[in-house]
Write a protein that holds these residues in place. Structure first.
Motif, PDB file in Angstrom:
ATOM      1  N   TRP A 302      18.157  49.396  66.843  1.00  0.00           N
ATOM      2  CA  TRP A 302      18.477  49.860  68.195  1.00  0.00           C
ATOM      3  C   TRP A 302      17.273  50.536  68.802  1.00  0.00           C
ATOM      4  CZ3 TRP A 302      23.170  48.898  70.484  1.00  0.00           C
ATOM      5  CH2 TRP A 302      24.090  48.271  69.650  1.00  0.00           C
ATOM      6  N   PRO A 303      16.625  49.859  69.702  1.00  0.00           N
ATOM      7  CA  PRO A 303      15.457  50.479  70.313  1.00  0.00           C
ATOM      8  C   PRO A 303      15.868  51.624  71.230  1.00  0.00           C
ATOM      9  CG  PRO A 303      15.882  48.317  71.275  1.00  0.00           C
ATOM     10  CD  PRO A 303      16.913  48.540  70.247  1.00  0.00           C
ATOM     11  N   LYS A 306      14.241  54.097  77.772  1.00  0.00           N
ATOM     12  CA  LYS A 306      14.262  55.120  78.816  1.00  0.00           C
ATOM     13  C   LYS A 306      15.466  54.872  79.707  1.00  0.00           C
ATOM     14  CE  LYS A 306       9.875  56.977  79.012  1.00  0.00           C
ATOM     15  NZ  LYS A 306       8.872  57.596  79.838  1.00  0.00           N
ATOM     16  N   TYR A 476      13.884  64.507  75.868  1.00  0.00           N
ATOM     17  CA  TYR A 476      12.469  64.322  76.193  1.00  0.00           C
ATOM     18  C   TYR A 476      11.650  64.233  74.906  1.00  0.00           C
ATOM     19  CZ  TYR A 476       7.871  65.131  78.219  1.00  0.00           C
ATOM     20  OH  TYR A 476       6.564  65.000  78.586  1.00  0.00           O
ATOM     21  N   LEU A 477      12.020  65.106  73.972  1.00  0.00           N
ATOM     22  CA  LEU A 477      11.284  65.155  72.709  1.00  0.00           C
ATOM     23  C   LEU A 477      11.286  63.797  72.012  1.00  0.00           C
ATOM     24  CD1 LEU A 477       9.889  67.588  71.642  1.00  0.00           C
ATOM     25  CD2 LEU A 477      11.865  68.125  70.241  1.00  0.00           C
ATOM     26  N   PHE A 479      10.959  61.023  73.294  1.00  0.00           N
ATOM     27  CA  PHE A 479       9.986  60.105  73.884  1.00  0.00           C
ATOM     28  C   PHE A 479       8.553  60.565  73.668  1.00  0.00           C
ATOM     29  CE2 PHE A 479      13.871  59.151  76.147  1.00  0.00           C
ATOM     30  CZ  PHE A 479      13.875  57.776  76.104  1.00  0.00           C
ATOM     31  N   THR A 480       8.405  61.743  73.082  1.00  0.00           N
ATOM     32  CA  THR A 480       7.063  62.239  72.808  1.00  0.00           C
ATOM     33  C   THR A 480       6.615  61.768  71.421  1.00  0.00           C
ATOM     34  OG1 THR A 480       7.821  64.227  71.703  1.00  0.00           O
ATOM     35  CG2 THR A 480       7.582  64.342  74.095  1.00  0.00           C
ATOM     36  N   PRO A 481       5.350  61.905  71.120  1.00  0.00           N
ATOM     37  CA  PRO A 481       4.887  61.531  69.776  1.00  0.00           C
ATOM     38  C   PRO A 481       5.705  62.202  68.680  1.00  0.00           C
ATOM     39  CG  PRO A 481       3.009  61.890  71.188  1.00  0.00           C
ATOM     40  CD  PRO A 481       4.227  62.258  71.996  1.00  0.00           C
ATOM     41  N   TYR A 484       8.737  60.137  68.262  1.00  0.00           N
ATOM     42  CA  TYR A 484       8.372  58.817  67.757  1.00  0.00           C
ATOM     43  C   TYR A 484       8.015  58.874  66.278  1.00  0.00           C
ATOM     44  CZ  TYR A 484       8.485  55.757  71.815  1.00  0.00           C
ATOM     45  OH  TYR A 484       8.911  54.972  72.840  1.00  0.00           O
ATOM     46  N   ARG A 487      11.093  59.004  64.327  1.00  0.00           N
ATOM     47  CA  ARG A 487      11.768  57.704  64.317  1.00  0.00           C
ATOM     48  C   ARG A 487      11.016  56.724  63.421  1.00  0.00           C
ATOM     49  NH1 ARG A 487      12.599  53.868  68.604  1.00  0.00           N
ATOM     50  NH2 ARG A 487      11.238  55.077  69.941  1.00  0.00           N
ATOM     51  N   GLU A 610      19.830  41.999  77.061  1.00  0.00           N
ATOM     52  CA  GLU A 610      19.404  41.856  75.667  1.00  0.00           C
ATOM     53  C   GLU A 610      18.263  42.824  75.373  1.00  0.00           C
ATOM     54  OE1 GLU A 610      17.294  38.975  72.586  1.00  0.00           O
ATOM     55  OE2 GLU A 610      17.397  38.305  74.666  1.00  0.00           O
ATOM     56  N   PRO A 611      18.304  43.453  74.202  1.00  0.00           N
ATOM     57  CA  PRO A 611      17.252  44.427  73.910  1.00  0.00           C
ATOM     58  C   PRO A 611      15.874  43.781  74.027  1.00  0.00           C
ATOM     59  CG  PRO A 611      18.747  44.125  72.027  1.00  0.00           C
ATOM     60  CD  PRO A 611      19.275  43.307  73.154  1.00  0.00           C
ATOM     61  N   GLY A 612      14.968  44.497  74.586  1.00  0.00           N
ATOM     62  CA  GLY A 612      13.607  43.988  74.625  1.00  0.00           C
ATOM     63  C   GLY A 612      13.340  43.090  75.821  1.00  0.00           C
ATOM     64  N   GLY A 617       9.874  46.809  79.822  1.00  0.00           N
ATOM     65  CA  GLY A 617       8.467  46.663  80.137  1.00  0.00           C
ATOM     66  C   GLY A 617       8.149  47.053  81.572  1.00  0.00           C
ATOM     67  N   ARG A 620       7.925  50.655  82.105  1.00  0.00           N
ATOM     68  CA  ARG A 620       6.764  51.350  81.563  1.00  0.00           C
ATOM     69  C   ARG A 620       5.564  51.183  82.486  1.00  0.00           C
ATOM     70  NH1 ARG A 620       7.311  50.114  76.790  1.00  0.00           N
ATOM     71  NH2 ARG A 620       8.075  52.104  76.100  1.00  0.00           N
TER      72      ARG A 620
END
Lengths: 622, 249, 403
Positions: A302-303, A306, A476-477, A479-481, A484, A487, A610-612, A617, A620
């Motif tokens: 599960w990606p 945002k 928010y955290l 999505f930060t390094p 990540y 994860r 569909e995911p992805g 994109g 982003r």
């Protein structure tokens, strides 16, 4: 000498009783990976059915044991029904969801048992022919305890033969060790699982029935036994029957002698032993390491995406409605929404480590309740103002989480979860026993907000802003390094280490962050209630939080908020009717069957492409 | 000049079974060293020891002259070692781009950053690398749904992102079509020579091995039975008997 | 999708069920009061308790209500969670506009409501919680308590126990506040009366998780002449059975809190212990007119005999009704003033709510257990009036914070 021998034998008979409950649980987990919360319910039903069967059957030793066997078979069939009607539908769902399903079964059985068996405690009959005692060096030992001491090894040997000397048993062991291989061999997994569930439930029923002469049947048995059963299974190593036997022996003796030498130890002895064992042996005494990479693969698909524009608009509208709420809502609605928000923050903090972090915690109430206690104790002892207490609570909990997390991140999967449970239970016991400082069971009272926030509307805004802010910060955290990296450790430990990520350290930090935000939620919570009691740190509280997260869906970032609202809303709504646990349980079951990804997960999966797809994109680059 | 990698007298056993028995070899900058041998010869064990996932029973590993025996993988990575796996290991819930970004974040010590989102960090550098390995068009797709060959390339990009001096590649072309294999190996060779990277790889496809390796070492039952240039190895009797069989006609 | 529709229908049904379950609040024609208890647990206490208060409500409304208005009770389940109890209290007070709150079983839930009452200036009558803190250390102007507290019941037993020649004592009590308070009070009072006694062992089993065999062995090792027991419910059953099998009770003087109450004595049936000094409720032998009238009414309505919980529930509503009659309206200050010093007739005789600490003088029965027709009963019992087992006024003032 006599008394010591008798104490030892008493410990053995306790061990027998423990083993009988734990064996079935371990078996079921080993094969199907179902963390069966309803196991205690099966145990309870076994006790009740045996009670009624024995009083209905003719008197005498033969019929007594016949009644016990009938009860075990009845419970075995009950387990089969549950497996066929419910669990079979959701084997593909995440393991945690099965936990929720079996928890729902537990709720349903609680009310059904009240309805069918009645409210009164039942004193078990004595076993014919074993109703006396024998002299051992001047001390009396009940005959039935001796019988119990013999029953457990008999069951162990029986199980050993079944698992090692029959084709079915070989398949069961193969399934315990490698599920994929079993599927490849073309074995009918469904029938195998159903059979295992029958056997496991049969053993639970047997355990409940056999303990009748030592106690009886009452409606609290299910919850009282389930924690102990899990401890035995985990200490022994999940899926290992000899391990369960060994663990039962150790725990039985330790609790028996613990009572003798440290009478106050009763609250925590088992959990303390479990913590020590897991710290030294991360997979229990006789357990084998799980294939780490397999345990989280389902989550890794599960990606993290945002917020889509639609979700952002929804969020903005929700925020606007919440801010304008005091204009048109009654004061109780404000309190209810405030509570949902605070609870949602606690859920979000658990989701943070459980979903994207891949670390399930069964003891998150340690941080939620701990935060509440930290704030309350600062206010109570040193008159800290509310504003400062709200800072100190998360700080203290971050520190506590650093301590607990340091041990926990060395483990994974259910073992990790059980270690968090053990630590939570130890914290709980400390709060209960250290009455001078914490107020013990009588709690800490009179923790009300600062005067400026005393008004319910202002406090509502305070709760909403702190909780909402905390939830958004955690989001928010992700999505930060920092998020990540956490994860990444869940997705693939192997890869994470290969690119230079210190996996344990990342998990440790994440654990601390989750503890901190749970502490913040607890801190604000205590000011809304005015008092705090050890209950806020107890196992049921941890499961409230966990269930809400699952209810919302472990795959979706909005899951915790939706889950919290659904949980508190449902609880508030249906606690008005009798047999509300029956209704709540049925709703959970329906949800599990209809929305295996959780409520929020279901809707986001339905409305997302569909995911992805290019959606992610374009956002982003945009 | 110091050797990039020096492996000296490595022993490792699992529950009484000796998987690697006294293997020694070394690797120079810019060199493509192939490790071959039948299944169970101890290739993966060697890799995992060098990588830090396993601790050897005896023997030592030196990378760039530094003794790394018993170091943890994340520390070995920091010395400039990139790795790809036999079964690809990426972060399936992240996009291709994010996977590569993660390596940059890790290498630059930015993992504890909490005030900026990943979407703004090292995007250009990561995209450049994706172009190098040829999967730039896939950048926005999660790795969990990527085709196998593309995944291998993503892994290569990830292995290259922290500017490694040494690449450990466990079957870099497994599961690919023959044409793709040769292209990928050509790419690896090009990168290795351009950046002066030493590459240690295992491979089952002997066409790939003999076409691309500068040097070959041969393992059998945990023992190093031969090493040398492709031509030398091809002519080695023992290797022919045990392993190459009909291949080296 | 069909499943979705099913779920929606279920939700809708639940909403309807919930809506039906909430009695409408009759603005002019009724006085609405809120009642909170742990109905989903401890059913052996709470169900008779609910029967008790329902009987009282019915009787009051049949005889004309309170000043012509009917008494309505909104009853809610707190599931034993203090946080839930506070939330429900908020809802009852703010949305349902109840005049006052009453009920609860667990001490911690009672204390949470006590604190709520103080902050929100809501009248709260705690029915069952036994914690001493409720009226003393954590007491406040708005909280009253009906049942005799842990201290009072321990004092009743200690008074009788002091007459026994036993000197070596041991205690066993559940490992939480109630057990600890009960032991502390008993030890203090007994030692004051009998400086020669010593306590040689203290066992603390976890509540409802007693390991009875081991506890008995541990007690036996200390070899006390007398034992003070505070375990109850399922723990008690296990304690009694193991103790009998292990010959522990032979020649020992046993004192046991609450064990004479039908809730806890009756499940033991033929195995009920004999000769224990207990507090309890011998409903079968109480022949006062007030009690007989209650007993008959209860039996007629429920075809069952009352338990201690029934009397607590019944008295709770009687007390509230008498107070409302005296106060004349539902202004909290007037209700509090009306409650202070209020005396009302109950099945146990007249009961007064003390002005000094808001504790009622409701007592309990002290006697010895025995077997009769294969059932445990109390013999040689007497009614211990609560007012005689409370500390002196000066001590109470020092225990209780100033309002």
């Amino acid at each position: 000498m006599g008394p010591f021998i008798v104490q030892f034998l008493t410990g053995l008979s306790n061990a027998s009783a423990l083993f009988l409950v734990a064996a079935g649980l371990s078996l079921i987990f080993g094969v199907s990976r179902v963390v069966n919360m309803a196991h205690g319910s099966f145990y309870m039903v076994g006790a009740y059915v045996a009670y009624f069967a024995i009083s209905w059957l003719p008197k005498g030793g033969f019929w007594f044991w016949g009644g016990i066997l009938i009860a075990a078979v009845v419970v075995g069939l009950l387990g089969t029904v549950v497996e066929v009607l419910l669990l079979r539908r959701i084997y593909r769902a995440p393991e945690l969801f099965m936990l929720m399903a079996t928890f729902a079964v537990l709720l349903v059985i609680q009310d059904l048992a009240l309805w069918v068996f009645g409210a009164e405690d039942l004193l078990g009959p004595r076993a014919p022919g074993l109703d006396g005692s024998i002299q051992i060096l001047g001390a009396l030992m009940p005959e039935y305890d001796i019988a119990l001491i013999l029953i457990a090894p008999l069951v162990l040997v029986g199980l050993w033969f079944l698992l090692n000397r029959t084709r079915w048993g070989v398949l069961v062991r193969a399934a315990t060790e490698d599920r994929e291989m079993l599927a490849a061999l073309g074995v009918n997994q469904k029938r195998l699982f159903t059979g295992v569930f029958f056997l496991g439930s049969f053993l639970a029923g047997l355990g409940g029935a056999v303990q009748l002469p030592k106690g009886g049947a009452d409606l609290l048995m299910d919850l009282n036994v389930i924690a102990a059963a899990f401890v035995v299974v985990v200490v022994g190593g999940m899926g290992s029957i000899p391990g369960a036997f060994l663990a039962a022996l150790i725990l039985g003796e330790l609790t028996s002698f613990g009572v003798l030498f440290i009478p106050q130890s009763t609250l925590v002895m088992m959990f303390f032993v479990m913590a020590v064992v897991l710290v030294i042996r991360p997979y229990g005494l006789l357990g084998k390491p799980e294939g780490v990479e397999h345990t989280v693969s389902e989550l890794a698909q599960w990606p993290l995406r945002k917020a889509s524009r639609k979700l952002r608009v929804t969020g903005a509208v929700l925020a606007a409605v919440l801010l304008a709420f005091p204009l048109f809502a009654g004061s109780f609605q404000l309190i209810l929404i405030g509570e949902i928000a605070m609870f949602a923050l606690a859920c979000m903090s658990l989701f943070f480590i459980t979903g994207p972090g891949g670390m399930v915690s069964f003891g998150h109430a340690a941080f939620f309740g701990g935060g509440a206690y930290a704030a309350a104790l600062f206010v109570h002892h040193v008159n800290t103002p509310m504003e400062l207490a709200l800072l100190l609570a998360p700080t203290c909990m971050a520190l506590l989480a650093l301590v607990i997390g340091w041990f926990c991140v060395r483990l994974s999967g259910v073992y990790l979860a059980m270690l968090t449970l053990a630590f939570a239970q130890i914290c709980w016991a400390v709060v209960c026993q250290w009455g001078r400082f914490t107020g013990g069971d009588d709690g800490v009272l009179g923790i009300w907000p600062s005067p400026w926030a005393g008004n319910e509307v202002i406090f509502y805004y305070l709760a909403i802003i702190i909780s909402g802010g905390g939830i958004l910060a955690l989001r928010y955290l992700l999505f930060t390094p920092f998020g990540y990296a956490m994860r990444a450790c869940r997705d693939s430990r192997l890869r994470a280490a290969a690119i230079g990520i210190h996996v344990r350290r990342r998990q440790w930090y994440s654990f601390a962050v989750a503890g901190m935000f749970a502490g913040l939620a607890g801190g604000i919570y205590v000011f809304s209630k005015g008092s705090v009691f050890p209950y806020e740190m107890s196992i049921p509280r941890s499961f409230d939080i966990l269930l809400s997260v699952l209810l919302g869906g472990i795959h979706s970032l909005s899951g915790p908020v939706v889950g919290s609202a659904a949980f508190i809303g449902l609880e508030d709504l249906i606690s008005r009717v009798h047999f509300w646990r029956l209704i709540l349980g049925s709703i959970f079951i329906l949800l599990v069957v209809c929305f295996p990804q959780g409520i929020a997960g279901y809707f986001s999966a339905r409305f997302a492409k569909e995911p992805g797809d290019q959606e992610a994109g374009s956002e982003r680059s945009g | 000049m110091t050797k990039l990698l020096q492996v000296d007298g490595l022993y490792k056993s699992f529950g009484g079974v000796e998987a690697v028995k006294g293997v020694s070899f070394d690797l120079e900058e810019g060199e493509l060293l192939a490790m071959i041998g039948p299944n169970g010869a101890g290739k993966s064990t060697c890799f995992n020891v060098i990588n830090g996932q396993l601790t050897p029973d005896r023997g030592s590993v030196k990378i760039l002259g530094q003794d790394t025996t018993g170091m943890k993988p994340h520390n070995i990575c920091a010395l400039g070692v990139g790795r790809t796996f036999q079964v690809t290991a990426t972060f399936p819930s992240m996009t291709v781009l994010e996977n590569v970004q993660m390596v940059f974040l890790s290498a630059r010590g930015r993992l504890s950053t909490v005030h900026r989102t990943v979407s703004r960090l090292f995007v250009e550098q990561a995209m450049d690398l994706l172009r190098v390995v040829g999967v730039e068009s896939q950048w926005a797709r999660p790795c969990g749904i990527l085709a196998y060959g593309d995944l291998k390339r993503v892994e290569l990009a990830m292995a290259l992102a922290n500017r490694p001096r040494l690449l450990l590649m466990d079957e870099p072309t497994a599961g690919m079509g023959i044409k793709e294999r040769l292209t990928l190996m050509k790419l690896i060779g090009k990168i290795a020579s351009e950046r002066a990277i030493g590459v240690l790889f295992t491979e089952h496809d002997m066409d790939v091995v003999f076409a691309h390796a500068d040097r070959i070492i041969v393992l059998n039952h945990g023992v190093l039975i031969a090493q040398g240039s492709p031509a030398e190895v091809r002519d080695n009797h023992e290797v022919r008997r045990i392993y190459l069989g009909s291949y080296a006609r | 999708m069909r499943v979705v529709r099913i779920v929606m229908i279920c939700f809708a049904m639940n909403f309807i069920a919930a809506a039906l379950a909430v009695p409408l609040s009759f603005a002019g024609g009724a006085i609405t009061v809120g009642e909170i208890n742990t109905y989903s647990k401890l059913t052996n206490f709470t169900i008779p308790y609910r029967n008790g208060w329902r009987l009282a409500v019915e009787e009051i409304n049949n005889s004309g209500g309170i000043g012509g208005k009917k008494l309505e009770v909104i009853s809610r389940d707190d599931a034993g969670k203090p946080g839930n109890a506070v939330k429900i209290a908020e809802e009852l007070v703010r949305r349902d506009k109840v005049a006052l709150l009453m009920g609860s079983f667990f001490s911690h839930v009672g204390l949470a409501l006590t604190d709520f009452a103080k902050r929100n200036r809501v009248f709260y009558l705690a029915a069952e919680p036994l914690s001493d803190a409720l009226v003393w250390a954590k007491g406040n102007r708005y909280t009253f308590r009906l049942r005799p507290s842990t201290y009072m019941q321990a004092a009743m037993l200690a008074e009788e126990a002091a007459k026994n020649p036993a000197r070596r004592w041991a205690t066993i009590a559940p490992n939480y506040a109630y057990g600890k308070d009960a032991v502390k009070s008993f030890v203090r009072i007994l030692k004051a009366k009998r400086p020669d006694v010593q306590f040689v062992a203290a066992q603390w089993p976890a509540l409802f998780k007693i390991d009875a065999g081991s506890e008995i062995q541990a007690l036996a090792k200390a070899d006390p002449q007398a034992v003070y027991n505070v375990t109850f419910s399922g723990d008690l059953a296990k304690f009694v059975r193991e103790g009998k099998l292990r010959g522990f009770f032979k020649g020992r003087f046993m004192v046991s809190l609450l064990t004479g109450e039908p809730e806890y004595l009756d499940p033991l049936r033929g195995e009920a212990p004999e000769g224990w000094l207990v507090t309890g409720y011998p409903w079968y032998d109480i022949k006062t007119r007030a009690h007989t009238r209650f007993l008959e009414a209860y039996r007629k309505k429920y075809n069952d005999y009352p338990r201690m919980g029934s009397v607590v529930g019944y008295n709770m509503v009687l007390a509230v009704a008498s107070m409302l009659n005296r106060a004349g309206d539902t202004n909290t200050d007037r209700m509090v003033r009306a409650m202070e010093g209020l005396t009302f007739p109950s099945p146990f005789g007249p009961i007064t709510f003390r002005k000094i600490d808001h504790q009622s003088t409701m007592g309990t029965f002290v006697g010895y257990t025995t077997l009769k027709n294969g059932k445990g009963v109390m013999r040689d019992w007497r009614y211990a009036d609560g007012r005689e087992y409370l500390p002196g006024d000066a001590e109470v003032r020092s225990l209780r914070p100033r309002d």
